[in-house]
Design an enzyme around this catalytic site. Structure first.
Site, PDB file in Angstrom:
ATOM      1  N   ALA A  10       0.856  -1.185   0.000  1.00  0.00           N
ATOM      2  CA  ALA A  10       0.000   0.000   0.000  1.00  0.00           C
ATOM      3  C   ALA A  10       0.889   1.231   0.000  1.00  0.00           C
ATOM      4  O   ALA A  10       1.617   1.480   0.961  1.00  0.00           O
ATOM      5  CB  ALA A  10      -0.903  -0.003   1.230  1.00  0.00           C
ATOM      6  N   MET A  11       0.829   2.006  -1.069  1.00  0.00           N
ATOM      7  CA  MET A  11       1.705   3.163  -1.229  1.00  0.00           C
ATOM      8  C   MET A  11       0.868   4.441  -1.298  1.00  0.00           C
ATOM      9  O   MET A  11       0.105   4.636  -2.242  1.00  0.00           O
ATOM     10  CB  MET A  11       2.554   3.019  -2.490  1.00  0.00           C
ATOM     11  CG  MET A  11       3.474   1.803  -2.486  1.00  0.00           C
ATOM     12  SD  MET A  11       4.478   1.674  -4.008  1.00  0.00           S
ATOM     13  CE  MET A  11       5.544   3.120  -3.841  1.00  0.00           C
ATOM     14  N   SER A  12       1.027   5.290  -0.289  1.00  0.00           N
ATOM     15  CA  SER A  12       0.268   6.543  -0.234  1.00  0.00           C
ATOM     16  C   SER A  12       0.960   7.671  -0.982  1.00  0.00           C
ATOM     17  O   SER A  12       0.359   8.724  -1.206  1.00  0.00           O
ATOM     18  CB  SER A  12       0.069   6.964   1.220  1.00  0.00           C
ATOM     19  OG  SER A  12       1.309   7.327   1.809  1.00  0.00           O
ATOM     20  N   GLY A  14       3.730   8.924   0.348  1.00  0.00           N
ATOM     21  CA  GLY A  14       4.536   9.523   1.398  1.00  0.00           C
ATOM     22  C   GLY A  14       5.832   8.765   1.618  1.00  0.00           C
ATOM     23  O   GLY A  14       6.066   7.692   1.041  1.00  0.00           O
ATOM     24  N   ASP A  16       7.019   7.123   4.263  1.00  0.00           N
ATOM     25  CA  ASP A  16       7.012   5.851   4.989  1.00  0.00           C
ATOM     26  C   ASP A  16       6.643   4.678   4.096  1.00  0.00           C
ATOM     27  O   ASP A  16       7.369   3.676   4.032  1.00  0.00           O
ATOM     28  CB  ASP A  16       6.041   5.938   6.179  1.00  0.00           C
ATOM     29  CG  ASP A  16       6.490   6.944   7.210  1.00  0.00           C
ATOM     30  OD1 ASP A  16       7.708   7.156   7.343  1.00  0.00           O
ATOM     31  OD2 ASP A  16       5.620   7.534   7.895  1.00  0.00           O
ATOM     32  N   SER A  17       5.530   4.782   3.383  1.00  0.00           N
ATOM     33  CA  SER A  17       5.114   3.666   2.531  1.00  0.00           C
ATOM     34  C   SER A  17       6.055   3.491   1.347  1.00  0.00           C
ATOM     35  O   SER A  17       6.279   2.365   0.876  1.00  0.00           O
ATOM     36  CB  SER A  17       3.678   3.861   2.053  1.00  0.00           C
ATOM     37  OG  SER A  17       3.541   5.046   1.296  1.00  0.00           O
ATOM     38  N   MET A  36      -4.470   3.514  -2.970  1.00  0.00           N
ATOM     39  CA  MET A  36      -5.919   3.468  -2.825  1.00  0.00           C
ATOM     40  C   MET A  36      -6.521   4.869  -2.875  1.00  0.00           C
ATOM     41  O   MET A  36      -6.090   5.764  -2.151  1.00  0.00           O
ATOM     42  CB  MET A  36      -6.302   2.774  -1.519  1.00  0.00           C
ATOM     43  CG  MET A  36      -6.069   1.283  -1.562  1.00  0.00           C
ATOM     44  SD  MET A  36      -6.468   0.445  -0.009  1.00  0.00           S
ATOM     45  CE  MET A  36      -4.969   0.766   0.905  1.00  0.00           C
ATOM     46  N   CYS A 106     -11.181   2.628   9.079  1.00  0.00           N
ATOM     47  CA  CYS A 106     -10.742   2.411   7.703  1.00  0.00           C
ATOM     48  C   CYS A 106      -9.689   1.317   7.628  1.00  0.00           C
ATOM     49  O   CYS A 106      -9.734   0.444   6.751  1.00  0.00           O
ATOM     50  CB  CYS A 106     -10.199   3.715   7.128  1.00  0.00           C
ATOM     51  SG  CYS A 106      -9.656   3.588   5.411  1.00  0.00           S
ATOM     52  N   GLY A 130       3.268   0.883   5.407  1.00  0.00           N
ATOM     53  CA  GLY A 130       4.321   1.652   6.034  1.00  0.00           C
ATOM     54  C   GLY A 130       4.031   2.042   7.462  1.00  0.00           C
ATOM     55  O   GLY A 130       4.560   3.048   7.947  1.00  0.00           O
ATOM     56  N   CYS A 203      -8.789  12.286   6.028  1.00  0.00           N
ATOM     57  CA  CYS A 203      -8.639  12.529   4.586  1.00  0.00           C
ATOM     58  C   CYS A 203      -9.860  13.203   3.985  1.00  0.00           C
ATOM     59  O   CYS A 203      -9.734  13.986   3.044  1.00  0.00           O
ATOM     60  CB  CYS A 203      -8.329  11.223   3.862  1.00  0.00           C
ATOM     61  SG  CYS A 203      -9.628   9.980   3.908  1.00  0.00           S
TER      62      CYS A 203
END
Length: 372
Positions: A10-12, A14, A16-17, A36, A106, A130, A203
């Site tokens: 899961a890559m936002s 940012g 960390d991910s 996502m 979530c 992350g 969000c």
């Protein structure tokens, strides 16, 4: 084909991910990136510039990392299920006089399930995020524990992830500190990530104005709840307010009333549209009930247990004795805890390990057992 297996990360967008994906790639996993899309900012009614995990910039940042390292990246649109579940729950909880925690909801009900479904379609053995937390298998159970960086630890937000989901979850950042993550990004030339600000907002409420969000979300809400009473704990009416959904337990600022002492919201009464005010000391409770339990380290508790219990995300935790009765945990604190808000998540720790958690339904003082 990697001998370590295929992992959906899961890559936002940012730091960390992104670093989590890089680490797994360098460790020999076959990485697939997934960003996502949970929320459409254009429908929020906010005037704030689109930022955060759902913005086009963040999606592009995640894709660029994947392209640079040579692994595929996809966008997963979960706006419909996110809105139906998380946003509706957020609205309903405020209308019920409680204070919701949509980020925990979530994680536990949307993101992990959505990732695993897509992981199965892509033939992935694992999913990864992350988060600053750790997961291990012990005595046939998968146990979440705190990340080593106490300032960044996110184990509180993961208590509701199911055992089945944890069995396929990798958390590569749990043993690292934020400073080490930043250094890793610097060494690999990801300077844009170093300069990127981190968002701690909900969000779908990008301006942090949840009152405005509720007003836009629920037609006629202001008119329906306006003119409620501010009261003291003894029932004395001391003023009027805008409506009970617009206040939270522990709130001090923005009350619009002067009582000659620092006043806090100590209780919300939906039925009477009353907001109870009191002193800081009157915010204190030494017990609570927690429902909808999900236990991780143990299948169940047959007797009382000493723990450290958190009642909100940024809570350092308080010593507490817990007692499980069916799907409810009775929690007894040794000392008073301020601003226990129904609707928030409570998480129970044994050392660094997450025993489990649930949703706060009521708080009370043991001296009189008056549930509020």
């Amino acid at each position: 084909m990697s001998t370590k297996g295929r992992v959906l990360v899961a890559m936002s967008g940012g730091i960390d991910s992104s670093v989590a994906a890089v680490m797994l790639h360098e460790q020999g996993y076959e990485v697939i990136g997934m960003t996502m899309k949970t929320w459409d900012y254009n429908s929020s009614g906010s005037s704030k510039k689109e930022t955060g995990c759902c913005s086009l910039d963040s999606i592009n940042d995640a894709r660029n990392i994947a392209v640079n390292l040579g692994f595929p990246h996809y966008i997963l649109d979960i706006r419909e299920e996110f809105g139906d579940y998380v946003i509706n729950h957020f609205t309903d909880e405020y209308l019920a006089g409680r204070t919701p925690n949509p980020c925990v909801l979530c994680n536990t009900h949307i993101k992990w399930d959505a990732l695993l479904r897509r992981a199965d379609k892509l033939g992935c053995d694992f999913i990864a995020t992350g988060h600053y937390a750790n997961v291990r298998e012990e005595n046939g159970r998968f146990v979440i524990s705190k990340g080593v960086d106490e300032m960044k630890d996110q184990s509180y937000a993961l208590w509701g992830v199911s055992q089945q989901s944890l069995s396929r979850t990798l958390l590569p950042l749990g043993h690292l500190k934020k400073s080490e993550i930043r250094e890793m990004a610097r060494e690999r030339g990801f300077t844009d990530l170093l300069n990127k600000s981190e968002s701690y907002e909900i969000c779908f409420v990008p301006d942090n104005d949840y009152r405005g969000f509720l007003k836009r979300r629920v037609d006629g809400l202001e008119e329906k709840v306006a003119g409620g009473e501010f009261v003291l704990e003894d029932g004395t009416v001391v003023g009027t307010h805008e409506g009970y959904p617009f206040y939270t337990v522990g709130q001090r600022k923005g009350l619009g009333i002067a009582l000659g002492f620092p006043a806090y919201v100590v209780e919300i009464n939906k039925e009477k549209n009353q907001v109870v005010l009191g002193t800081f000391d009157e915010l204190s409770r030494d017990g609570m009930y927690v429902n909808q339990l999900i236990l991780g380290k143990y299948r169940g508790l047959s007797e009382r247990m000493d723990t450290v219990t958190k009642v909100r995300y940024n809570d350092s935790g308080n010593p507490a004795v817990i007692e499980q009765v069916g799907d409810t945990m009775k929690v007894f604190f040794g000392n008073g805890v301020s601003a226990i808000a129904p609707g928030q998540a409570a998480v129970f720790y044994e050392g660094n390990d997450v025993i489990g958690g649930g949703w706060i339904s009521k708080s009370f003082n043991q001296s009189n057992q008056r549930a509020v």
